[in-house]
Write a protein that holds these residues in place. Structure first.
Motif, short mmCIF file in Angstrom:
data_model
loop_
_atom_site.label_atom_id
_atom_site.label_comp_id
_atom_site.label_asym_id
_atom_site.label_seq_id
_atom_site.Cartn_x
_atom_site.Cartn_y
_atom_site.Cartn_z
N ALA A 239 22.74 53.09 35.78
CA ALA A 239 21.37 52.73 35.39
C ALA A 239 20.99 51.36 35.95
CB ALA A 239 21.24 52.73 33.87
N ILE A 240 21.97 50.49 36.11
CA ILE A 240 21.78 49.17 36.71
C ILE A 240 22.71 49.09 37.91
CG2 ILE A 240 21.97 46.67 36.39
CD1 ILE A 240 21.62 47.11 33.38
N TRP A 241 22.20 48.77 39.06
CA TRP A 241 23.03 48.71 40.27
C TRP A 241 23.60 47.32 40.45
CZ3 TRP A 241 19.96 52.03 44.32
CH2 TRP A 241 19.85 53.35 43.84
N ILE A 242 24.20 46.84 39.42
CA ILE A 242 24.90 45.55 39.39
C ILE A 242 26.30 45.85 38.89
CG2 ILE A 242 25.01 43.31 38.21
CD1 ILE A 242 21.92 43.41 38.10
N GLU A 243 27.31 45.18 39.45
CA GLU A 243 28.70 45.46 39.08
C GLU A 243 29.35 44.34 38.27
OE1 GLU A 243 30.46 46.36 42.86
OE2 GLU A 243 29.39 48.27 43.01
N THR A 244 28.69 43.19 38.19
CA THR A 244 29.27 42.04 37.50
C THR A 244 28.59 41.86 36.15
OG1 THR A 244 29.62 41.00 39.64
CG2 THR A 244 29.78 39.59 37.69
N GLU B 245 7.04 46.37 37.31
CA GLU B 245 8.22 47.24 37.30
C GLU B 245 8.93 47.05 35.98
OE1 GLU B 245 12.26 48.23 39.88
OE2 GLU B 245 10.83 46.75 40.63
N HIS B 246 9.30 48.13 35.34
CA HIS B 246 9.87 48.07 34.00
C HIS B 246 11.32 48.56 33.96
CE1 HIS B 246 9.09 52.33 34.29
NE2 HIS B 246 9.87 52.50 33.23
N SER B 247 11.97 48.22 32.84
CA SER B 247 13.32 48.69 32.54
C SER B 247 13.41 48.93 31.04
CB SER B 247 14.38 47.66 32.92
OG SER B 247 14.37 47.41 34.30
N SER C 202 20.54 60.53 39.72
CA SER C 202 21.39 61.34 38.84
C SER C 202 21.14 61.04 37.36
CB SER C 202 22.87 61.12 39.18
OG SER C 202 23.27 59.81 38.85
N ASN C 203 20.21 60.15 37.05
CA ASN C 203 19.89 59.81 35.66
C ASN C 203 18.80 60.77 35.17
OD1 ASN C 203 19.28 58.68 33.19
ND2 ASN C 203 19.36 56.58 33.94
N TYR C 204 19.22 62.01 34.91
CA TYR C 204 18.27 63.06 34.57
C TYR C 204 17.52 62.77 33.26
CZ TYR C 204 21.05 65.31 38.15
OH TYR C 204 21.71 65.57 39.31
N ALA C 205 18.18 62.14 32.31
CA ALA C 205 17.53 61.83 31.03
C ALA C 205 16.37 60.85 31.26
CB ALA C 205 18.53 61.27 30.03
N SER C 206 16.59 59.83 32.06
CA SER C 206 15.53 58.86 32.33
C SER C 206 14.40 59.50 33.13
CB SER C 206 16.09 57.64 33.09
OG SER C 206 15.07 56.68 33.29
N LEU C 207 14.73 60.31 34.09
CA LEU C 207 13.69 61.00 34.87
C LEU C 207 12.85 61.89 33.96
CD1 LEU C 207 15.75 61.84 38.08
CD2 LEU C 207 13.86 60.20 37.91
N LEU D 195 24.24 55.92 46.20
CA LEU D 195 23.26 56.28 45.19
C LEU D 195 21.88 56.44 45.79
CD1 LEU D 195 24.34 53.69 42.47
CD2 LEU D 195 24.99 56.11 42.62
N ASP D 196 21.14 57.40 45.25
CA ASP D 196 19.75 57.63 45.65
C ASP D 196 18.83 57.06 44.58
OD1 ASP D 196 20.94 59.13 47.64
OD2 ASP D 196 20.42 61.07 46.78
N MET D 197 17.75 56.43 45.02
CA MET D 197 16.78 55.87 44.10
C MET D 197 15.52 56.74 44.08
SD MET D 197 14.76 52.21 44.23
CE MET D 197 16.27 51.26 44.02
N VAL D 198 15.03 56.99 42.87
CA VAL D 198 13.77 57.72 42.70
C VAL D 198 12.75 56.70 42.17
CG1 VAL D 198 12.57 59.56 41.48
CG2 VAL D 198 14.95 59.87 42.18
#
Length: 165
Positions: free
Chosen positions: A27-32, A85-87, A126-131, A156-159
């Motif tokens: 959900a967040i493309w951050i690893e740290t 842009e929201h989160s 791949s985040n079907y729930a969010s989509l 990863l693909d971004m929508v």
């Protein structure tokens, strides 16, 4: 449950929700993982810029914050001043209980109240729930960007989705 502005006391729970998404999801493309000072600076930056940070509060108790959401600039150029842009992120226990929908609805109303015209979301394909959530709230898919991100050794693909306010 009520949606309200986040306060400093909410930051430990916001941090926990954020770091869970960092460590266990795409959900967040951050690893740290972040620390409390990072989230404190984030909250201060958002609120000082006039952007909302909202929490879903279940009421009195230690684990009362079930999720949070915010929006900010889509791009830092004048031509994008009416687009945000929201989160939205919720605890694992709160997923599927309408918390994300309540937060997103409140963010949409905040954006409308600020005179914004478009709200954008960038979601892992791949985040079907969010989509699905965004679709039920009237967002439309406006773009797909294959392979633009990477996490956990996976491309990863971004929508991109947007709602005209």
């Amino acid at each position: 449950m009520k949606i309200r502005p986040a306060i400093e006391a909410d930051l430990p729970t916001i941090l926990e929700i954020y770091n869970d998404a960092v460590l266990n999801s795409t959900a967040i493309w951050i690893e740290t993982p972040a620390d409390l000072d990072d989230r404190r600076a984030w909250l201060a930056a958002r609120t000082s810029a006039g952007f909302p940070v909202l929490v879903a509060d279940s009421g009195p108790g230690k684990a009362s914050v079930l999720g949070y959401g915010s929006f900010g600039e889509f791009r830092a150029y004048e031509g994008f001043r009416y687009t945000v842009e929201h989160s939205v992120y919720v605890t694992e226990e709160a997923q599927g209980r309408g918390v994300g929908k309540m937060l997103l609805r409140a963010l949409i109303e905040e954006a409308r109240g600020m005179g914004k015209r478009v709200m954008v979301g960038a979601i892992d394909a791949s985040n079907y729930a969010s989509l699905a959530l965004h679709e039920t709230m009237g967002f439309e898919e406006t773009g797909r960007m294959p392979g633009v991100g990477e996490k956990f050794g996976k491309r990863l693909d971004m929508v991109l989705v947007q709602l005209v306010l």
